[in-house]
Design a protein around this motif. Structure first.
Motif, PDB file in Angstrom:
ATOM      1  N   TYR A  88       0.833  -1.198   0.000  1.00 21.56           N
ATOM      2  CA  TYR A  88       0.000   0.000   0.000  1.00 21.56           C
ATOM      3  C   TYR A  88       0.872   1.254   0.000  1.00 21.56           C
ATOM      4  N   TYR A 130       1.542   4.387   1.956  1.00 21.58           N
ATOM      5  CA  TYR A 130       1.288   4.714   3.358  1.00 21.58           C
ATOM      6  C   TYR A 130       0.741   6.128   3.500  1.00 21.58           C
ATOM      7  N   ARG A 131      -0.450   6.232   4.086  1.00 23.00           N
ATOM      8  CA  ARG A 131      -1.076   7.524   4.321  1.00 23.00           C
ATOM      9  C   ARG A 131      -1.471   7.692   5.789  1.00 23.00           C
ATOM     10  N   LEU A 133       7.468   6.982   6.274  1.00 24.55           N
ATOM     11  CA  LEU A 133       6.888   6.242   5.159  1.00 24.55           C
ATOM     12  C   LEU A 133       5.753   6.989   4.465  1.00 24.55           C
ATOM     13  N   ARG A 134       5.391   8.152   4.956  1.00 23.10           N
ATOM     14  CA  ARG A 134       4.248   8.859   4.373  1.00 23.10           C
ATOM     15  C   ARG A 134       4.483   9.134   2.892  1.00 23.10           C
ATOM     16  N   SER A 138      10.389   0.373  -0.252  1.00 22.70           N
ATOM     17  CA  SER A 138       9.377   1.391  -0.492  1.00 22.70           C
ATOM     18  C   SER A 138       9.829   2.263  -1.655  1.00 22.70           C
ATOM     19  N   GLU A 170      -4.433  -2.614   5.382  1.00 25.27           N
ATOM     20  CA  GLU A 170      -4.601  -1.206   5.723  1.00 25.27           C
ATOM     21  C   GLU A 170      -5.802  -1.040   6.632  1.00 25.27           C
ATOM     22  N   ASP A 219      -3.460   3.186   9.037  1.00 30.13           N
ATOM     23  CA  ASP A 219      -2.407   2.353   9.596  1.00 30.13           C
ATOM     24  C   ASP A 219      -2.047   1.252   8.611  1.00 30.13           C
ATOM     25  N   LEU A 220      -0.765   0.922   8.545  1.00 34.25           N
ATOM     26  CA  LEU A 220      -0.286  -0.118   7.639  1.00 34.25           C
ATOM     27  C   LEU A 220       0.160  -1.322   8.456  1.00 34.25           C
ATOM     28  N   ARG A 239       2.333  -3.826  12.949  1.00 29.87           N
ATOM     29  CA  ARG A 239       1.899  -2.508  12.494  1.00 29.87           C
ATOM     30  C   ARG A 239       3.117  -1.591  12.433  1.00 29.87           C
TER      31      ARG A 239
END
Length: 402
Positions: free
Chosen positions: A327, A329-330, A337-338, A353, A382, A387-388, A398
């Motif tokens: 995913y 990451y948000r 990681l954002r 990543s 997600e 949260d990832l 997590r």
């Protein structure tokens, strides 16, 4: 059947060999790696600190985790053997949310493989599962909620029936896109090298991302065909949205941008990450079996239809053996990681990543920053708040800040 993992690896994850279905020959027979095409070669400075915190161990054959709209404190854990369990603030609730173990075949690359909740689940209680039935064929079915923690097993309604010529490469992931349509990942039908040419055959439902409208019905089908599907008017199966995939093991939509990211498991040499901006996967050809990654696949068939879209990242079997898609990451917990797409290799546990956005890039190796050593990385998931999570060896972790 394709190349197998060592028995020790299979035992560690029960029967989840499907995630590492990399080919029908030994890795030693693969072409030599090309310098610079593995993620570690790209190198980029770390911009923030994070680690993995274990949420729950002992999840056995769990292979996916996701949240449900309206249930912020709960995660739903999919077990390959046919059960969906609920984690509530890290506590595993007794019983099952849904148990269809008596209706499926499980083992190898078969089982209960995918789960997606309707975007309006909080109101209508509808959700969707992807599984292999006792014959080995794929079924996508709709179920309904009975209570907040129990589904109604008798509510099952089959939407899609897909014949499987071989036991492997079933894909299995489900996700609703930002357009509200249900997207379904299917493998190429199995064996090695796509012997039936399904990846490039636009009339086949195998080796594809399918896209259907679960809130409508078209032409006697129990679902609708979106009018803008590339072959809704002919030239291919109307359900097909994108094609040229071998065994997509997890795809996702960036919750901010709506872009699609696909982890496609390779044959003997190359694992790949495919990407298209929002709305531009419509009719995309990702190349299999004419291409494996960015390289021509020896013995592959011709390209059909549109020119192949090259992967945005790939790595050879010097770095791993089977990609696990993730995913973008948000979330808020792991600042470093954002705005980055996170993915991994099933066999080695390496995590990478890359920068998301209009021009994805900047791949870096995240493995040394995790704080734990992973192997058998079965899936990412997600939560509702961004949260990832990652599932590895039956444990759920997590991503969090230090």
């Amino acid at each position: 059947m394709t190349r197998r993992l060592p028995i020790a690896a299979l035992v560690a994850v029960g029967v989840m060999a499907f995630a590492a279905c990399g080919g029908d020959g030994d890795a030693a027979d693969a072409p030599a790696p090309t310098a610079g095409d593995t993620p570690a070669a790209a190198g980029e400075q770390q911009t923030g600190a994070y680690r993995l915190a274990r949420v729950r161990a002992g999840l056995g054959d769990a292979l996916y985790v996701t949240g449900a709209p309206g249930q912020a404190d709960r995660l739903f854990v999919v077990q390959q053997s046919g059960r969906i369990r609920i984690l509530e603030r890290g506590r595993l609730l007794p019983g099952s949310f849904l148990d269809i173990s008596g209706r499926i075949s499980s083992g190898g690359e078969r089982g209960l493989l995918g789960l997606a909740f309707h975007p309006d689940y909080a109101r209508n209680g509808r959700f969707y599962v992807n599984y292999t039935e006792p014959s080995g064929d794929t079924r996508v079915a709709e179920y309904r909620r009975a209570t907040a923690t129990r589904a109604r097993p008798s509510s099952g309604r089959i939407l899609l029936r897909i014949d499987q010529p071989f036991a492997n490469h079933n894909g299995g992931h489900l996700a609703f896109g930002p357009d509200g349509m249900l997207h379904v990942a299917t493998g190429d039908g199995g064996s090695g090298g796509d012997p039936e040419g399904n990846g490039q055959d636009r009339s086949s439902l195998l080796g594809k991302i399918l896209r259907i409208d679960v809130d409508a019905r078209t032409g006697g089908r129990p679902y609708g065909i979106p009018a803008d599907n590339p072959f809704a008017g002919g030239g291919g199966a109307p359900e097909v949205y994108a094609y040229g995939l071998r065994n997509p093991w997890r795809f996702s939509f960036d919750r901010t941008r709506g872009d699609i990211w696909i982890g496609d498991v390779g044959q003997n040499a190359i694992e790949e990450i495919d990407y298209r901006p929002r709305g531009r996967a419509n009719g995309a050809n990702f190349g299999w079996n004419a291409f494996e990654g960015r390289s021509r696949f020896p013995g592959g068939g011709p390209v059909r239809g549109s020119a192949p879209v090259a992967p945005v990242a790939q790595y050879t079997h010097s770095a791993g053996c089977s990609v696990t898609g993730g995913y973008v990451y948000r979330g808020a917990r792991a600042a470093g990681l954002r705005g980055r797409y996170v993915y991994a290799d099933f066999c080695t546990g390496r995590v990478w990543s890359m920068r998301a956005g209009p021009r994805p890039g900047g791949v870096r190796d995240e493995t040394g920053r995790l704080g734990v050593s992973l192997s058998n990385v079965t899936s990412f998931g997600e939560g509702l708040n961004g949260d990832l999570y990652v599932l590895a060896n039956g444990s759920l972790y997590r991503f969090v800040g230090r």
